[in-house]
Enzyme design. Structure first.
Site, PDB file in Angstrom:
ATOM      1  N   TYR A  31       1.969  -5.653 -33.703  1.00  0.00           N
ATOM      2  CA  TYR A  31       1.226  -6.646 -32.939  1.00  0.00           C
ATOM      3  C   TYR A  31      -0.195  -6.784 -33.456  1.00  0.00           C
ATOM      4  O   TYR A  31      -0.648  -6.014 -34.301  1.00  0.00           O
ATOM      5  CB  TYR A  31       1.226  -6.286 -31.453  1.00  0.00           C
ATOM      6  CG  TYR A  31       0.265  -5.179 -31.051  1.00  0.00           C
ATOM      7  CD1 TYR A  31       0.497  -3.849 -31.414  1.00  0.00           C
ATOM      8  CD2 TYR A  31      -0.883  -5.462 -30.314  1.00  0.00           C
ATOM      9  CE1 TYR A  31      -0.377  -2.837 -31.038  1.00  0.00           C
ATOM     10  CE2 TYR A  31      -1.763  -4.451 -29.934  1.00  0.00           C
ATOM     11  CZ  TYR A  31      -1.507  -3.153 -30.301  1.00  0.00           C
ATOM     12  OH  TYR A  31      -2.376  -2.157 -29.947  1.00  0.00           O
ATOM     13  N   GLU A 178      -9.841   8.483 -33.469  1.00  0.00           N
ATOM     14  CA  GLU A 178     -10.345   7.229 -32.903  1.00  0.00           C
ATOM     15  C   GLU A 178     -10.134   7.237 -31.399  1.00  0.00           C
ATOM     16  O   GLU A 178      -9.723   8.248 -30.831  1.00  0.00           O
ATOM     17  CB  GLU A 178      -9.638   6.039 -33.556  1.00  0.00           C
ATOM     18  CG  GLU A 178      -8.126   6.058 -33.384  1.00  0.00           C
ATOM     19  CD  GLU A 178      -7.415   4.927 -34.119  1.00  0.00           C
ATOM     20  OE1 GLU A 178      -8.018   3.867 -34.344  1.00  0.00           O
ATOM     21  OE2 GLU A 178      -6.227   5.111 -34.434  1.00  0.00           O
ATOM     22  N   LEU A 202      -6.459   3.261 -37.057  1.00  0.00           N
ATOM     23  CA  LEU A 202      -6.229   1.838 -37.285  1.00  0.00           C
ATOM     24  C   LEU A 202      -7.443   1.272 -38.020  1.00  0.00           C
ATOM     25  O   LEU A 202      -8.589   1.529 -37.617  1.00  0.00           O
ATOM     26  CB  LEU A 202      -6.065   1.110 -35.945  1.00  0.00           C
ATOM     27  CG  LEU A 202      -5.697  -0.362 -36.137  1.00  0.00           C
ATOM     28  CD1 LEU A 202      -4.206  -0.498 -36.435  1.00  0.00           C
ATOM     29  CD2 LEU A 202      -6.062  -1.194 -34.930  1.00  0.00           C
TER      30      LEU A 202
HETATM   31  N1  PDD Z   1      -6.908  -2.372 -29.936  1.00  0.00           N
HETATM   32  N2  PDD Z   1      -7.888   1.675 -32.846  1.00  0.00           N
HETATM   33  C1  PDD Z   1      -6.860   1.418 -32.015  1.00  0.00           C
HETATM   34  C2  PDD Z   1      -5.868   2.500 -31.743  1.00  0.00           C
HETATM   35  C3  PDD Z   1      -6.747   0.157 -31.404  1.00  0.00           C
HETATM   36  O1  PDD Z   1      -5.718  -0.100 -30.587  1.00  0.00           O
HETATM   37  C4  PDD Z   1      -7.733  -0.838 -31.662  1.00  0.00           C
HETATM   38  C5  PDD Z   1      -7.666  -2.205 -31.073  1.00  0.00           C
HETATM   39  C6  PDD Z   1      -8.804  -0.511 -32.526  1.00  0.00           C
HETATM   40  C7  PDD Z   1      -9.888  -1.509 -32.860  1.00  0.00           C
HETATM   41  O2  PDD Z   1      -9.422  -2.537 -33.686  1.00  0.00           O
HETATM   42  P1  PDD Z   1     -10.088  -3.991 -33.675  1.00  0.00           P
HETATM   43  O3  PDD Z   1     -11.527  -3.808 -33.964  1.00  0.00           O
HETATM   44  O4  PDD Z   1      -9.367  -4.718 -34.765  1.00  0.00           O
HETATM   45  O5  PDD Z   1      -9.855  -4.567 -32.312  1.00  0.00           O
HETATM   46  C8  PDD Z   1      -8.829   0.739 -33.116  1.00  0.00           C
HETATM   47  C9  PDD Z   1      -6.628  -3.676 -29.428  1.00  0.00           C
HETATM   48  C10 PDD Z   1      -7.821  -4.460 -29.026  1.00  0.00           C
HETATM   49  C11 PDD Z   1      -5.569  -3.546 -28.343  1.00  0.00           C
HETATM   50  O6  PDD Z   1      -4.606  -2.844 -28.593  1.00  0.00           O
HETATM   51  O7  PDD Z   1      -5.700  -4.157 -27.287  1.00  0.00           O
END
Ligand code: PDD
Length: 290
Positions: A31, A178, A202
């Site tokens: 996703y 993270e 991620l």
């Molecule tokens: N989550 N690490 C994890 C495990 C995440 O699920 C997310 C983002 C991030 C940050 O990634 P980004 O900057 O691309 O949003 C890091 C999204 C927002 C979610 O699952 O809702």
């Protein structure tokens, strides 16, 4: 709310998938969450590149070209009532007639999207920072793939929710990985530190923007593993994500974070970097594609 399912736009309340969908039975899918500001999808190409990487990582062909994704996402945004949105999209290995772990043959992928209002941190959270707790990282070893298999993230996030905190920061083998749904940065003696992009985290789109802004403003930074002791001794801790942007953690496991005159309050680099981030967003919206 509007949704998209397998080629059709429809009200979210009318979207239906088969219980035999491999997303439902095996969490066999990936996703993305794309923030939309004033109807402009932020860093869309980068999100679509990460989607391709996640699909490649689980050996699932991409059902659409980047141009097709773009058109569909723009249409979903146009059909949604809010200016600031969070577009959620998910691709699974489809619905088979049997429950069999092996990849099915000739089954189309299931493609689902919906767009919801983007929930940004409140002004109070921005002003005071947020609480976080730590917990062991109980996930698999391919955390670089944005898999829909989120049970470890759900259980880990709930640990912070249980004590009224905003995020859970995860530790694996004594090192910071993270947050349950965010990347983590710390500041020590004026230097920004973050874990490197490897298979244990991620590759966040916001993480990349923060590092680009850090380079642009000549601020010192280092990408390397961060020990639990360094996390607990940090001058600043931030979480970053598409919805949180850059958000200061000011209490970690019930202890105030920080030093000098910002103990328990957002530190100077968090404030500065969030201001750079907002400025950058404004520029991009004036000059799409920048
Ligand atoms: N989550 N690490 C994890 C495990 C995440 O699920 C997310 C983002 C991030 C940050 O990634 P980004 O900057 O691309 O949003 C890091 C999204 C927002 C979610 O699952 O809702």
């Amino acid at each position: 709310m509007r949704a998209y399912l397998d080629g059709r736009f429809l009200p979210l309340s009318e979207a239906r998938i088969s219980p035999m969908d491999r997303g439902f039975l095996y969490a066999d899918g990936v996703y993305e969450v794309i923030p939309v500001y004033s109807r402009f999808p932020f860093r869309l190409e980068e999100h679509l590149r990460r989607l391709q990487n996640s699909l490649d990582g689980i050996r699932l062909p991409n059902p659409y070209s980047a141009a097709e994704w773009r058109l569909k996402i723009l249409q979903l945004i146009a059909e949604t009532d809010f200016d600031d949105q969070a577009v959620y999209l998910q691709v699974t290995r489809g619905a088979d007639v049997r429950r069999d772990a092996c990849f099915p043959k000739n089954i189309p992928q299931t493609v689902f999207m919906f767009s919801a209002p983007l929930i940004a941190p409140s002004s109070e959270q921005r002003e005071t920072g947020v609480k976080a707790v730590t917990a062991p990282d109980i996930r698999w070893l391919r955390c670089d793939l944005k898999s829909i298999s989120l049970l470890p993230n759900v259980l880990t996030r709930q640990l912070s929710a249980d004590v009224g905190a905003t995020e859970t920061l995860m530790l694996r083998d004594g090192y910071l990985t993270e947050g349950s749904a965010s990347n983590v940065f710390i500041v020590k003696d004026g230097v920004l530190l973050a874990p490197p992009k490897d298979s244990l985290i991620l590759p966040g789109i916001t993480y990349d923007v923060v590092l680009e802004l850090t380079v642009k403003h000549n601020a010192p930074y280092e990408l390397r593993r961060i020990s639990e002791a360094e996390l607990r001794d940090a001058d600043e801790i931030w979480v970053t994500s598409s919805s949180k942007e850059v958000l200061a953690v000011t209490t970690l496991d019930d202890k105030p974070v920080g030093k000098g005159d910002w103990v328990g309050r957002p530190g100077p680099l968090a404030r500065k970097t969030h201001a750079w981030f907002c400025e950058f967003k404004e520029q991009v919206m004036r000059r799409p594609g920048a």
